[in-house]
Write a protein that holds these residues in place. Structure first.
Motif, mmCIF file in Angstrom:
data_model
loop_
_atom_site.group_PDB
_atom_site.id
_atom_site.type_symbol
_atom_site.label_atom_id
_atom_site.label_comp_id
_atom_site.label_asym_id
_atom_site.label_seq_id
_atom_site.Cartn_x
_atom_site.Cartn_y
_atom_site.Cartn_z
ATOM 1 N N ARG A 1 0.778 -1.108 -0.055
ATOM 2 C CA ARG A 1 0.085 -0.113 0.063
ATOM 3 C C ARG A 1 0.816 1.286 0.155
ATOM 4 N N ILE A 2 1.934 1.377 0.963
ATOM 5 C CA ILE A 2 2.784 2.340 0.871
ATOM 6 C C ILE A 2 3.456 2.565 -0.367
ATOM 7 N N LEU A 3 3.848 1.454 -0.997
ATOM 8 C CA LEU A 3 4.745 1.460 -2.589
ATOM 9 C C LEU A 3 3.895 2.135 -3.495
ATOM 10 N N PHE B 1 11.620 7.161 -8.341
ATOM 11 C CA PHE B 1 12.655 6.355 -7.872
ATOM 12 C C PHE B 1 13.126 5.162 -8.720
ATOM 13 N N ASP B 2 14.312 4.696 -8.543
ATOM 14 C CA ASP B 2 14.646 3.189 -9.118
ATOM 15 C C ASP B 2 14.588 2.293 -8.135
ATOM 16 N N GLU B 3 14.821 2.616 -6.750
ATOM 17 C CA GLU B 3 14.747 1.705 -5.923
ATOM 18 C C GLU B 3 13.786 2.168 -4.510
ATOM 19 N N PHE B 4 12.992 1.484 -4.034
ATOM 20 C CA PHE B 4 12.092 1.474 -2.976
ATOM 21 C C PHE B 4 12.423 0.190 -1.781
ATOM 22 N N CYS B 5 12.272 0.892 -0.653
ATOM 23 C CA CYS B 5 12.521 -0.221 0.569
ATOM 24 C C CYS B 5 11.910 0.298 1.729
ATOM 25 N N LEU B 6 11.071 -0.653 2.060
ATOM 26 C CA LEU B 6 10.645 -0.717 3.676
ATOM 27 C C LEU B 6 11.306 -1.666 4.294
ATOM 28 N N MET C 1 19.377 -6.480 13.879
ATOM 29 C CA MET C 1 19.073 -6.581 12.526
ATOM 30 C C MET C 1 18.214 -5.845 11.767
ATOM 31 N N LEU C 2 18.315 -5.708 10.504
ATOM 32 C CA LEU C 2 17.660 -5.021 9.797
ATOM 33 C C LEU C 2 16.907 -5.710 8.832
ATOM 34 N N ASP C 3 15.682 -5.767 8.669
ATOM 35 C CA ASP C 3 14.739 -6.916 7.909
ATOM 36 C C ASP C 3 14.051 -6.085 6.693
ATOM 37 N N LEU C 4 14.806 -6.273 5.679
ATOM 38 C CA LEU C 4 14.213 -5.543 4.365
ATOM 39 C C LEU C 4 12.883 -6.217 3.981
ATOM 40 N N ARG C 5 11.772 -5.921 4.185
ATOM 41 C CA ARG C 5 10.427 -6.630 4.140
ATOM 42 C C ARG C 5 9.968 -6.425 2.478
ATOM 43 N N VAL C 6 9.828 -5.210 2.291
ATOM 44 C CA VAL C 6 9.393 -4.853 0.665
ATOM 45 C C VAL C 6 10.438 -4.129 0.080
ATOM 46 N N GLN C 7 11.017 -4.521 -1.027
ATOM 47 C CA GLN C 7 12.008 -3.818 -1.662
ATOM 48 C C GLN C 7 11.676 -4.035 -3.445
ATOM 49 N N GLU C 8 12.023 -3.010 -4.059
ATOM 50 C CA GLU C 8 11.712 -2.810 -5.465
ATOM 51 C C GLU C 8 12.822 -2.031 -6.145
ATOM 52 N N ARG C 9 13.762 -2.772 -7.230
ATOM 53 C CA ARG C 9 14.803 -2.100 -7.580
ATOM 54 C C ARG C 9 14.486 -2.257 -9.251
ATOM 55 N N GLY D 1 11.893 -1.671 -10.937
ATOM 56 C CA GLY D 1 10.767 -2.337 -11.137
ATOM 57 C C GLY D 1 10.590 -3.472 -11.077
ATOM 58 N N GLU D 2 11.577 -4.341 -10.330
ATOM 59 C CA GLU D 2 11.490 -5.849 -9.990
ATOM 60 C C GLU D 2 11.565 -6.017 -8.558
ATOM 61 N N ARG D 3 10.649 -6.827 -8.167
ATOM 62 C CA ARG D 3 10.576 -6.967 -6.707
ATOM 63 C C ARG D 3 11.866 -7.938 -6.352
ATOM 64 N N LEU D 4 12.531 -7.590 -5.315
ATOM 65 C CA LEU D 4 13.585 -8.352 -4.642
ATOM 66 C C LEU D 4 13.211 -9.129 -3.445
ATOM 67 N N PRO D 5 13.804 -10.330 -3.397
ATOM 68 C CA PRO D 5 13.262 -11.131 -2.071
ATOM 69 C C PRO D 5 13.755 -10.435 -0.755
ATOM 70 N N ARG D 6 13.054 -10.930 0.311
ATOM 71 C CA ARG D 6 13.299 -10.320 1.684
ATOM 72 C C ARG D 6 14.475 -10.793 1.893
ATOM 73 N N GLN D 7 15.351 -9.715 2.481
ATOM 74 C CA GLN D 7 16.823 -9.855 3.075
ATOM 75 C C GLN D 7 16.749 -9.410 4.527
ATOM 76 N N ARG D 8 17.917 -9.903 5.103
ATOM 77 C CA ARG D 8 18.224 -9.362 6.516
ATOM 78 C C ARG D 8 19.676 -8.985 6.461
ATOM 79 N N MET D 9 19.780 -8.027 7.124
ATOM 80 C CA MET D 9 21.463 -7.400 7.334
ATOM 81 C C MET D 9 21.429 -6.905 8.705
ATOM 82 N N ALA D 10 22.724 -6.649 8.975
ATOM 83 C CA ALA D 10 23.188 -6.089 10.339
ATOM 84 C C ALA D 10 22.686 -4.484 10.378
#
Length: 602
Positions: free
Chosen positions: A262-264, A273-278, A287-295, A297-306
């Protein structure tokens, strides 16, 4: 000024030059202005209509502007009317922070563009009216006047919509989702009112025109409420159509991914934008949980990082929004963080999502080209984040409950081999789930320090009590209380003493209220008391007793030399206003009590 603003400035000033040249050439022909006080009054009328007219979603404008514009076109000469309305359009963006999105650059550009657009629109509309055989000034209406008036109205609306579409396209907005059919047509509704104003002014007695003007003021204020209905209707087909003004539209999402979609959807209409991230912040696991990421125009899988990785980590550590117009000019620490994430050029916006004073997540957009974003875009993203944060918190809580439920079912399934143990384990875990749900529900409605209702519980309760008072015809009072000089207590005696003062004050308020009343902590040292069935006099007596009880409480037992007093503002529901207006009225009385010396009831 960014390249995006270069194009906007070029377009706006070119349009202004064309309009100014036309106005100068026509006004030089002898068209006279009315007296200065009349010009000021007409400009003030336009500003009044924009302030209290119908808000248009995403555009930031207000409708009903055709009433004064059409009226002036049919009374004054078109060049004079165009010049006066253009002056009002020049002033409005410089006064309205909401309209300019909090950006001085955007305010200046929109002021120049709106003034030029309004002037050109009215000049062309006036020419269309006269070319179609319209009478000027317009007297008593006849059927022959309908054609010229329609030509004037359609010309004005077509020019207005076309020039705005060019502006929003150059500003990088999605024009199709900003200028909708309801916006392109709504101004036409008010053309007859402008025609009527001109006819009355030109033909009727001054008293008759004055009565009409007074009625129009009431209609403008009334139609402001109609604007809320428009936003609600728009939201029926677009969940986030009015997101910046209505946080309720984001509620109800049970998954962060659903909310992120909805936010996207909304961000696509507001920003390039070329990239969006929630991203969701997990403070416990760092940890940082990238739940909704688009780059791209392509949806990226969920990622986790420090949590300390990349630009998001830089923002999380500081808890403040960041605007990068050009990576080459960003702070070195931020450039280093960007390089670690593979970002070395372009522009970026990142804003934190905060709930109860803590960062629970972040919204970010990035573009490969520098100078894509400005402070106006940062303002939009911050407003979006303010409304999204509570919904993200709720969705995360729903996810926790859902994950816990699935875990519960898995454990029950693993123990089905032993029926007795499985039944016992199932009952125990179901009880635990129920208790956890009750705890979450209680914590979401209860202030953890004072154990009384919190602001989230206060809002729905006040709205419900207003509905009861309206249905039953009984009085309703709202009091807002604030501990006097509480910051001094915290600074001089420590937060432990301050916390104890808050707990005891809340307890005193509870003791002096009835079971039907609600005592809520709605701020740091600010409390609200909902008093159903009490009129202003009865509520004042009760609050005076409460104020006295706080003052006479043995505070020295908490800390030597401690003295605590209370200021209270009371407002009575007038039978028509909503919860926000009633709370504002009580807040105003509280400020009066503060200004009058504190330790009193206003």
């Amino acid at each position: 000024m960014t390249p995006r603003y270069h194009w906007l400035a070029l377009y706006s000033f070119l349009l202004a030059a064309i309009t100014a040249g036309w106005l100068v050439s026509t006004l030089a022909g002898g068209d006279g202005f009315p007296p200065a006080w009349v010009v000021i009054l007409l400009i003030g009328t336009c500003l009044f209509v924009w302030q209290f007219g119908i808000p248009v979603p995403r555009v930031g404008l207000s409708s009903m502007e055709r009433v004064p514009q059409v009226g002036m076109l049919l009374v004054l000469s078109p060049p004079v009317a165009a010049a006066i309305c253009a002056a009002a359009s020049l002033i409005w963006p410089l006064l309205s922070r909401r309209y300019s999105h909090g950006s001085p650059r955007a305010a200046v550009l929109r002021a120049v563009h709106n003034a030029a657009m309004t002037g050109l629109m009215l000049l062309l509309a006036g020419e269309a009216y006269l070319a179609a055989g319209g009478r000027h000034p317009l007297g008593v209406l006849t059927l022959d006047d309908i054609g010229p008036l329609v030509a004037m109205a359609v010309t004005a609306q077509a020019v207005n919509v076309a020039l705005l579409a060019v502006y929003f396209r150059l500003d990088g907005r999605e024009v199709g989702r900003i200028i909708r059919p309801v916006y392109t047509l709504v101004d036409l509704i008010f053309v007859p009112a402008g025609v009527l104003a001109a006819v009355l002014y030109n033909t009727a007695a001054a008293a008759t025109f004055g009565l009409f003007a007074a009625l129009m003021v009431l209609f403008v204020l009334s139609f402001n409420g109609f604007g809320s209905a428009l936003r609600t209707a728009d939201a029926a087909s677009d969940t986030l159509a009015v997101l910046p003004d209505s946080p309720r539209r984001l509620r109800g999402a049970r998954r962060v991914e659903e909310l992120g979609e909805r936010i996207l959807f909304e961000v696509r209409a507001l920003l390039r934008f070329d990239e969006f991230c929630l991203a969701i912040v997990n403070s416990e696991q760092k940890m940082l949980d990238l739940r909704v990421q688009e780059r791209g125009g392509e949806r990226l899988p969920r990622q986790r990082m420090a949590l300390d990785h990349g630009p998001f980590g830089w923002v999380a550590a500081r808890g403040a929004a960041v605007l990068v117009e050009n990576w080459a000019q960003a702070p070195q620490a931020l450039r280093d963080a960007g390089a670690a994430a593979g970002i070395t050029q372009g522009s970026m916006l990142i804003v934190p999502l905060e709930d109860d004073g803590r960062v629970i997540g972040m919204l970010g957009v990035r573009h490969s080209r520098p100078a894509t974003y400005s402070d106006a875009d940062l303002h939009l993203m911050q407003r979006l984040a303010e409304q999204a944060a509570p919904a993200v918190s709720d969705a995360s809580a729903f996810e926790d409950l859902e994950d816990y439920r699935r875990h519960l079912e898995q454990r029950v399934a693993e123990r089905t081999r032993d029926l007795d143990r499985a039944n016992q384990e199932k009952e125990r875990l179901i009880d635990a789930l129920g208790e956890r749900s009750r705890v979450l529900e209680r914590e979401s409605q209860e202030d953890p320090l004072t154990a009384i209702a919190n602001r989230r519980a206060f809002g729905p309760r006040l709205a419900a009590e207003i509905e009861v008072a309206r249905a039953m015809g009984q009085p309703l009072a709202l009091a807002v209380a604030d501990l006097d000089h509480f910051k001094i207590v915290n600074d001089r005696m420590g937060h432990r003493v301050g916390d104890e003062v808050l707990r005891r004050s809340a307890n005193i308020m509870q003791r002096h209220c009835r079971p039907v009343d609600l005592v809520a902590r709605i701020g740091g040292e600010e409390f609200a008391l909902i008093l159903p069935g009490l009129d202003l006099t009865s509520a004042t007596v009760r609050c005076e007793a409460l104020r006295s009880a706080v003052e006479l409480h043995p505070w020295t037992a908490v800390h030597p030399g401690l003295r605590v007093t209370l200021s209270i503002g009371i407002a009575q529901w007038d039978g028509a206003c909503g919860a926000d207006e009633l709370l504002h009225a009580a807040d105003t009385r509280l400020y009066s009590a503060k200004h009058a010396g504190r330790n009193r009831v206003a």
